[in-house]
Scaffold this motif. Sequence first.
Motif, mmCIF file in Angstrom:
data_model
loop_
_atom_site.group_PDB
_atom_site.id
_atom_site.type_symbol
_atom_site.label_atom_id
_atom_site.label_comp_id
_atom_site.label_asym_id
_atom_site.label_seq_id
_atom_site.Cartn_x
_atom_site.Cartn_y
_atom_site.Cartn_z
ATOM 1 N N LEU A 127 0.847 -1.211 0.073
ATOM 2 C CA LEU A 127 -0.041 0.007 0.093
ATOM 3 C C LEU A 127 0.936 1.178 0.078
ATOM 4 C CD1 LEU A 127 -2.566 -1.645 2.600
ATOM 5 C CD2 LEU A 127 -2.859 -1.204 0.089
ATOM 6 N N ASP A 128 1.318 1.541 -1.269
ATOM 7 C CA ASP A 128 2.544 2.628 -1.463
ATOM 8 C C ASP A 128 1.758 3.932 -1.571
ATOM 9 O OD1 ASP A 128 1.523 2.192 -3.748
ATOM 10 O OD2 ASP A 128 3.375 1.336 -4.597
ATOM 11 N N PHE A 129 0.499 4.178 -1.425
ATOM 12 C CA PHE A 129 0.011 5.573 -1.883
ATOM 13 C C PHE A 129 -1.090 5.592 -0.991
ATOM 14 C CE2 PHE A 129 -3.208 7.600 -4.526
ATOM 15 C CZ PHE A 129 -2.614 8.947 -4.354
ATOM 16 N N CYS A 130 -0.979 6.736 0.014
ATOM 17 C CA CYS A 130 -2.115 7.386 0.560
ATOM 18 C C CYS A 130 -2.767 8.338 -0.034
ATOM 19 C CB CYS A 130 -1.406 7.729 2.105
ATOM 20 S SG CYS A 130 -2.480 8.678 3.215
ATOM 21 N N SER A 131 -3.904 8.053 -0.531
ATOM 22 C CA SER A 131 -4.806 9.130 -1.130
ATOM 23 C C SER A 131 -5.279 10.202 -0.483
ATOM 24 C CB SER A 131 -5.656 8.444 -2.097
ATOM 25 O OG SER A 131 -7.055 8.223 -1.490
ATOM 26 N N ASN A 132 -5.782 9.850 0.930
ATOM 27 C CA ASN A 132 -6.576 10.618 1.767
ATOM 28 C C ASN A 132 -6.611 10.531 3.085
ATOM 29 O OD1 ASN A 132 -8.652 12.380 2.146
ATOM 30 N ND2 ASN A 132 -10.101 10.831 2.320
ATOM 31 N N ALA A 133 -6.300 11.606 3.798
ATOM 32 C CA ALA A 133 -6.305 11.463 5.261
ATOM 33 C C ALA A 133 -7.450 12.533 5.901
ATOM 34 C CB ALA A 133 -5.016 11.653 5.933
ATOM 35 N N THR A 134 -8.057 12.187 6.640
ATOM 36 C CA THR A 134 -9.355 12.954 6.998
ATOM 37 C C THR A 134 -9.324 12.887 8.693
ATOM 38 O OG1 THR A 134 -11.005 14.216 6.611
ATOM 39 C CG2 THR A 134 -11.251 11.919 6.450
ATOM 40 N N GLY A 135 -10.026 13.552 9.273
ATOM 41 C CA GLY A 135 -10.580 13.448 10.696
ATOM 42 C C GLY A 135 -11.982 13.271 10.771
ATOM 43 N N VAL A 136 -12.326 12.715 11.803
ATOM 44 C CA VAL A 136 -13.820 12.558 12.266
ATOM 45 C C VAL A 136 -13.717 12.827 14.131
ATOM 46 C CG1 VAL A 136 -15.737 11.129 12.388
ATOM 47 C CG2 VAL A 136 -13.994 10.606 10.911
ATOM 48 N N ASP A 137 -14.891 13.862 14.253
ATOM 49 C CA ASP A 137 -15.145 14.265 15.692
ATOM 50 C C ASP A 137 -16.103 13.457 16.099
ATOM 51 O OD1 ASP A 137 -15.039 15.662 17.643
ATOM 52 O OD2 ASP A 137 -15.959 17.277 17.239
ATOM 53 N N TRP A 138 -15.900 12.739 17.307
ATOM 54 C CA TRP A 138 -17.058 12.106 17.881
ATOM 55 C C TRP A 138 -17.327 12.694 19.178
ATOM 56 C CZ3 TRP A 138 -19.582 8.393 15.043
ATOM 57 C CH2 TRP A 138 -19.066 7.844 13.905
ATOM 58 N N LEU A 139 -18.358 13.221 19.365
ATOM 59 C CA LEU A 139 -18.884 13.896 20.621
ATOM 60 C C LEU A 139 -19.067 12.807 21.703
ATOM 61 C CD1 LEU A 139 -20.988 16.599 19.483
ATOM 62 C CD2 LEU A 139 -18.702 16.983 20.349
ATOM 63 N N ASP A 140 -19.115 13.293 23.030
ATOM 64 C CA ASP A 140 -19.445 12.527 24.365
ATOM 65 C C ASP A 140 -21.030 12.267 23.929
ATOM 66 O OD1 ASP A 140 -17.025 13.222 25.442
ATOM 67 O OD2 ASP A 140 -17.788 14.718 26.595
ATOM 68 N N ARG A 141 -21.249 11.195 24.124
ATOM 69 C CA ARG A 141 -22.795 10.806 24.115
ATOM 70 C C ARG A 141 -23.229 9.638 25.018
ATOM 71 N NH1 ARG A 141 -22.857 5.397 20.483
ATOM 72 N NH2 ARG A 141 -20.841 4.942 20.429
ATOM 73 N N THR A 142 -24.454 9.824 25.344
ATOM 74 C CA THR A 142 -25.165 8.843 26.469
ATOM 75 C C THR A 142 -26.105 7.990 25.740
ATOM 76 O OG1 THR A 142 -26.358 10.759 27.139
ATOM 77 C CG2 THR A 142 -24.516 10.007 28.363
ATOM 78 N N VAL A 143 -26.083 6.766 25.968
ATOM 79 C CA VAL A 143 -27.067 5.792 25.365
ATOM 80 C C VAL A 143 -28.007 5.456 26.448
ATOM 81 C CG1 VAL A 143 -27.263 3.620 23.915
ATOM 82 C CG2 VAL A 143 -25.353 5.244 23.446
#
Lengths: 207, 224
Positions: free
Chosen positions: B58-74
Amino acid sequence: MSGQIDEGLRSELQRQGIWVTSMQDLYNWGRRSSIWPLQFGLACCAIEMIATAASRYDLARFGGEIFRPSPRQADLMIVAGTVTKKMAPQIVRLYNQMPDPKYVISMGACAISGGPFKQGYNVLKGIDRYIPVDVYIPGCPPRPEALLHAFMELQRKIDDQKLTGTDRAEHLNAAQPSEFPVPAFGAHDLEPAANPDVFDPPKIERT
Amino acid sequence: MTVESLEQIKARAEAAVPGSEIDIVPNPGPSQQSSLLIDNEHALAVARFLRIDPALRLDFCSNATGVDWLDRTVKKTVKVKKVIDGVEKEVAEPQEEFFPGYLEAVYHLYSMTHKHGPVVIRMRTADRADGAHLPSLTPIWRSAEFQEREIFDLYGIRFDGHPDLRRILMWDEFVDHPMRKDYREPDDYEYEPTPHDDVLEKAKQLYSPRPQLDGAENITAQQQ
């Protein structure tokens, strides 16, 4: 002064081969027939601006074909595109570096108000927050015809400018500012978010 | 996708990097792009394995991004055995389970050699504040450099080992991270001719109230 010559008499004289004019008319004719825009584009509106300057629409017909790469030689700033908050201080600085008399055309929805990016954190909600704008062109992007129309409106505006009197052109009035403070990069937004001397939006009353 | 399944990749990577723990994060959506969740301590070694392994490459990193997961109560109801009036009974009790928030970095990897991909890998931070650190994968994939700067700019994840971690889109004096879900943009909604929804609520605070009318405007309207 042109106001002192009767229009009927002037056209009658012209028919007889005598051409009468005034310093003001001559001065304004010279300025409006050779408006040099500042050569810079910010977004897709710039593509329309390029098309306007190219052969099909040909801005040269109106005397505006000489795009200058230096603000020191430019008369007109066409703010063509989205002004991001990171770019805004540079736009104001370029405006300040232009010699008087100078004019601004705010081209497209973004330059007017932020356009589709208005609710974004990164886009300035209109360049008129920091510098005075002479002609606004709505559109996204406006077609070259719209830019030509704005250019002709600007020429009409220059034609009507007075050389003397209390309502004389801004660049002939030493009391009128020709430079405006450059906003600074703040912790959350540009500081100030708008220049109150320039930005005076209409009051909206709504319950 | 690759010839191997994610389970096979996971097993081989864990064998190649002793001590590493890799989870498979399923994606039940139509794209079926499940991903590998890599533990931060061994992330660099696992990434290096993914790159140099002859079957993967896997010699090519085409995309890097972030995700934000907030605190949550179930909220859920759990059946609990309780002694009521001396009799043991099963009672349904509402319970709240708390999941602390975290930030995620997601990388999409392809192989130019084998023409396969993407393999999606993820890393998670400890929390959304001081613990928002991740190892940088720029030493493995150079193309991640600017994208990790963007993640740092917009999400506030600090990448340890990044050669030049600065803001890339916003100005250096900016302190917020605009892509976080709890970010609030500056309130400059002075002039809104046609507001609606969220903008209407914001603009209302800046509007002057409509003046009390005495009926005189109706008389002039009738005369015209």
